[in-house]
Design a protein around this motif. Structure first.
Motif, short mmCIF file in Angstrom:
data_model
loop_
_atom_site.label_atom_id
_atom_site.label_comp_id
_atom_site.label_asym_id
_atom_site.label_seq_id
_atom_site.Cartn_x
_atom_site.Cartn_y
_atom_site.Cartn_z
N UNK A 162 14.60 79.31 -59.63
CA UNK A 162 16.03 79.59 -59.55
C UNK A 162 16.46 80.50 -60.69
N UNK A 163 15.97 80.22 -61.90
CA UNK A 163 16.33 81.05 -63.04
C UNK A 163 15.80 82.47 -62.87
N UNK A 164 14.57 82.60 -62.41
CA UNK A 164 13.99 83.93 -62.20
C UNK A 164 14.71 84.68 -61.08
N UNK A 165 15.11 83.95 -60.04
CA UNK A 165 15.86 84.59 -58.97
C UNK A 165 17.21 85.09 -59.48
N UNK A 166 17.84 84.29 -60.36
CA UNK A 166 19.10 84.70 -60.99
C UNK A 166 18.89 85.98 -61.79
N UNK A 167 17.76 86.06 -62.49
CA UNK A 167 17.44 87.24 -63.28
C UNK A 167 17.33 88.48 -62.40
N UNK A 168 16.68 88.33 -61.24
CA UNK A 168 16.53 89.46 -60.32
C UNK A 168 17.88 89.88 -59.74
N UNK A 169 18.70 88.91 -59.36
CA UNK A 169 20.02 89.23 -58.81
C UNK A 169 20.88 89.95 -59.84
N UNK A 170 20.81 89.49 -61.10
CA UNK A 170 21.64 90.07 -62.15
C UNK A 170 21.25 91.53 -62.41
N UNK A 171 19.93 91.80 -62.41
CA UNK A 171 19.46 93.14 -62.76
C UNK A 171 19.20 94.02 -61.53
N UNK A 172 19.56 93.52 -60.36
CA UNK A 172 19.32 94.29 -59.14
C UNK A 172 20.02 95.64 -59.18
N UNK A 173 21.25 95.65 -59.66
CA UNK A 173 22.03 96.88 -59.72
C UNK A 173 22.26 97.34 -61.16
N UNK A 174 21.44 96.87 -62.08
CA UNK A 174 21.55 97.25 -63.49
C UNK A 174 20.22 97.81 -63.99
N UNK A 175 20.29 98.51 -65.10
CA UNK A 175 19.07 98.99 -65.72
C UNK A 175 18.32 97.87 -66.42
N UNK A 176 17.01 97.96 -66.45
CA UNK A 176 16.19 96.92 -67.06
C UNK A 176 16.09 97.15 -68.57
N UNK A 177 16.46 96.12 -69.34
CA UNK A 177 16.41 96.22 -70.80
C UNK A 177 15.35 95.27 -71.35
N UNK A 178 15.28 95.18 -72.68
CA UNK A 178 14.29 94.32 -73.33
C UNK A 178 14.52 92.84 -72.99
N UNK A 213 13.76 99.14 -56.84
CA UNK A 213 13.95 99.91 -58.07
C UNK A 213 13.31 101.29 -57.89
N UNK A 214 14.14 102.33 -57.89
CA UNK A 214 13.64 103.68 -57.61
C UNK A 214 13.04 104.38 -58.83
N UNK A 215 13.44 103.92 -60.03
CA UNK A 215 12.98 104.57 -61.25
C UNK A 215 11.54 104.15 -61.57
N UNK A 216 10.66 105.11 -61.76
CA UNK A 216 9.25 104.82 -62.01
C UNK A 216 9.05 104.06 -63.32
N UNK A 217 9.88 104.36 -64.33
CA UNK A 217 9.77 103.66 -65.61
C UNK A 217 10.12 102.18 -65.47
N UNK A 218 11.14 101.90 -64.68
CA UNK A 218 11.53 100.51 -64.46
C UNK A 218 10.45 99.76 -63.68
N UNK A 219 9.85 100.43 -62.73
CA UNK A 219 8.76 99.81 -61.97
C UNK A 219 7.58 99.49 -62.89
N UNK A 220 7.30 100.40 -63.81
CA UNK A 220 6.21 100.15 -64.75
C UNK A 220 6.52 98.96 -65.66
N UNK A 221 7.79 98.82 -66.06
CA UNK A 221 8.20 97.67 -66.88
C UNK A 221 7.96 96.37 -66.15
N UNK A 222 8.31 96.33 -64.87
CA UNK A 222 8.13 95.12 -64.06
C UNK A 222 6.65 94.79 -63.92
#
Length: 229
Positions: A162-178, A213-222
């Motif tokens: 549930x917590x991880x799903x919340x994390x995905x929902x929160x960052x679905x339309x946001x940029x991925x940070x540290x 996630x369309x950005x290649x850098x964000x995909x690499x982070x994941x």
């Protein structure tokens, strides 16, 4: 259509909240007998989980337990997530039965907090958040599996899910940070140590998150965070 677009008036949920809430309280009060009666029954997972929690303190992680089945290596073939979660409680209380019951209550509280955070990301009212929590944890199947049968390791895994799903929902339309990377690594690691089936289910969700996630850098982070976990 987004989850928050489902417009259900709170007043239609009040009766369900009352029934599910009362049922949950009754079941947990009934389960208080776990504190003073050790469950020696074949239909429950509680005895094995409580025994392994005791063995973790007595013999140590991945050490030989010589008094069962001609000896076996503790957690060689079983995920230890819930046991490490409950271990501090057991070390403090010194009673495996009370520790297990307190762990159940604590997981219920964490579950409500996680769902409440998820609800905030979707702009749900408090009533809807309470309803979703009760719908997940107070239905007959959840009560049967987690409270009656004692599948506490799976329950602990669902909390992390549930917590991880919340994390995905929160960052679905946001940029991925540290913060995203750190939280994904920590809780994905805990999930892997908790329950393999739930881990597989989340991994599928993470693949879809990677796709949107369309950005290649964000995909690499994941991908890198997943590999680290």
């Amino acid at each position: 259509m987004k989850i928050r677009d489902l417009n259900i008036q709170d007043k239609w949920l009040y009766l369900s909240i009352i029934f599910l809430g009362v049922y949950l309280i009754i079941r947990f009060v009934d389960q208080l007998k776990l504190i003073y009666i050790f469950p020696l029954e074949a239909t429950s997972d509680f005895p094995a989980h409580m025994a392994q929690l005791y063995f973790l303190v007595k013999y140590g992680y991945h050490h030989l337990v010589p008094i069962w089945f001609k000896g076996f290596i503790l957690f060689q073939f079983y995920p230890p997530g819930w046991y490490f979660f409950t271990l501090p409680i057991y070390l403090l209380i010194k009673n495996v039965q009370i520790s297990t019951y307190v762990s159940l209550i604590l997981m219920l509280i964490i579950g409500f907090i996680s769902i409440s955070i998820l609800g905030k990301t979707q702009k749900f009212s408090l009533t809807k958040r309470v309803f979703i929590f009760l719908l997940l944890f107070a239905n007959a199947m959840s009560i049967g599996n987690f409270v009656r049968t004692g599948r506490v390791t799976e329950m602990f895994a669902w909390l992390n899910f549930i917590f991880l799903m919340t994390l995905l929902f929160y960052y679905k339309d946001r940029g991925l940070d540290k913060k995203f990377i750190i939280l994904l690594i920590i809780f994905y690691t805990i999930l892997i140590f908790s329950h393999p089936a739930v881990t597989i289910l989340f991994s599928i969700m993470l693949i879809f998150f990677l796709i949107i996630k369309n950005d290649i850098k964000e995909r690499m982070k994941i991908v890198l965070a997943s590999i680290v976990a």
